[in-house]
Design an enzyme around this catalytic site. Sequence first.
Site, PDB file in Angstrom:
ATOM      1  N   SER A 154      -6.955 -34.042  10.188  1.00 57.55           N
ATOM      2  CA  SER A 154      -6.268 -33.035  10.994  1.00 57.55           C
ATOM      3  C   SER A 154      -5.107 -33.670  11.762  1.00 57.55           C
ATOM      4  O   SER A 154      -4.246 -34.308  11.160  1.00 57.55           O
ATOM      5  CB  SER A 154      -7.282 -32.370  11.931  1.00 57.55           C
ATOM      6  OG  SER A 154      -6.781 -31.172  12.463  1.00 57.55           O
TER       7      SER A 154
ATOM      8  N   ASP B 186      -8.734 -24.736   3.280  1.00 60.08           N
ATOM      9  CA  ASP B 186      -8.261 -25.066   4.629  1.00 60.08           C
ATOM     10  C   ASP B 186      -7.208 -24.037   5.054  1.00 60.08           C
ATOM     11  O   ASP B 186      -6.194 -23.860   4.376  1.00 60.08           O
ATOM     12  CB  ASP B 186      -7.660 -26.470   4.637  1.00 60.08           C
ATOM     13  CG  ASP B 186      -7.378 -27.003   6.034  1.00 60.08           C
ATOM     14  OD1 ASP B 186      -7.214 -26.203   6.967  1.00 60.08           O
ATOM     15  OD2 ASP B 186      -7.320 -28.232   6.191  1.00 60.08           O
TER      16      ASP B 186
ATOM     17  N   HIS C  37     -11.310 -26.226   6.753  1.00 55.94           N
ATOM     18  CA  HIS C  37     -10.814 -27.372   7.512  1.00 55.94           C
ATOM     19  C   HIS C  37     -11.943 -28.286   7.959  1.00 55.94           C
ATOM     20  O   HIS C  37     -11.779 -29.508   8.028  1.00 55.94           O
ATOM     21  CB  HIS C  37     -10.019 -26.882   8.728  1.00 55.94           C
ATOM     22  CG  HIS C  37      -9.293 -27.973   9.439  1.00 55.94           C
ATOM     23  ND1 HIS C  37      -8.207 -28.625   8.903  1.00 55.94           N
ATOM     24  CD2 HIS C  37      -9.517 -28.557  10.648  1.00 55.94           C
ATOM     25  CE1 HIS C  37      -7.780 -29.559   9.743  1.00 55.94           C
ATOM     26  NE2 HIS C  37      -8.563 -29.537  10.809  1.00 55.94           N
TER      27      HIS C  37
END
Length: 337
Positions: A131, A284, A313
Amino acid sequence: MAVADYKSYRIDRLSLQCGDTLPNARLAYKTYGRLNREKDNVVVLPTFYTGSHVRNEGFFGVGRAIDPGRHFIVSINLFGNGISSSPSNTPAPYDRSRFPVITLYDNISAQHQLLTDLFGIEEIALVTGWSMAGCQSFQWGAQYPDRVKSILPFCASAKASVHNIVFLEGVKAALQADQNWNGGDYIEPPVAGLKAFARVYAGWAFSQTFYREQLFRQLGFKNAEQLLQDWEADHLNRDANDLLCKLNTWQLIDISNNPVYEKNLQAALSAIKAKTIIIACDHDMYFTPEDNRIEAKHIAGAELRVYNSLWGHCVAAPGNDANFSDYLDAAIRELLV
């Protein structure tokens, strides 16, 4: 968190892209393993949005691709995460809502200073992360192309997409709607806003199919409401100004937004010399494979690998999907040969 669990690198005056200067800035970090004589076994792990050096420990270990027995691992906390300098731990006049805007460019400049000043490190074998940490991998590659041998961003991007920014505007608005928000100068924590932030966030963290097939049961929740309550409890442990500080950093992600590349993203991507593997998750909703495909085209020799998972995600969160950990480790081993 025990004081002895990490160290802090102090910068007397941190000059920022926004034009402000943050005095007595602290960059919190922890190292694992030993730096070898050649200083060529360095792995940098920045932290993700709600992460810390402690949570980064889920990405390495004995016998794994990143192994403290072979590598010198430097896990560095993002500004604004409540451990490094943040709205919640900085004295006036830079406290709370008055904490300056900090970009990834600012973060990586400080990280580079830490590595060179404290350890004399001139070459990094790998920068990787999930991330926002993966976004920092891209930033490292473009900002210091001659210092980084390889990068592996996973579930990340070199620039925040418009859709990503809109999603973040939603969670921000939910938090700031709390009657106790008071422009960030709240007397008591904005509990209702933090809970609303968490509930909106949870809807994006996993895929639609994750919820339809009730995969939250694998996390020990009987229904989606229990998952939401768990997210609420987690976010009540976080400072609202810290959350928004990092959120602002996230929205500003653009490895080309600096004097070197002057917002020419293609030029910034093309400047990356590091051997690059990008891992995306097909479900995601933060950082999509479509964005990564565009980015990979402009990085010489870059390879995009798409992992199929309904976890979206959060597939990369340590402990969620053992198969993903194996998939990630296999790619890292290729880069650390």
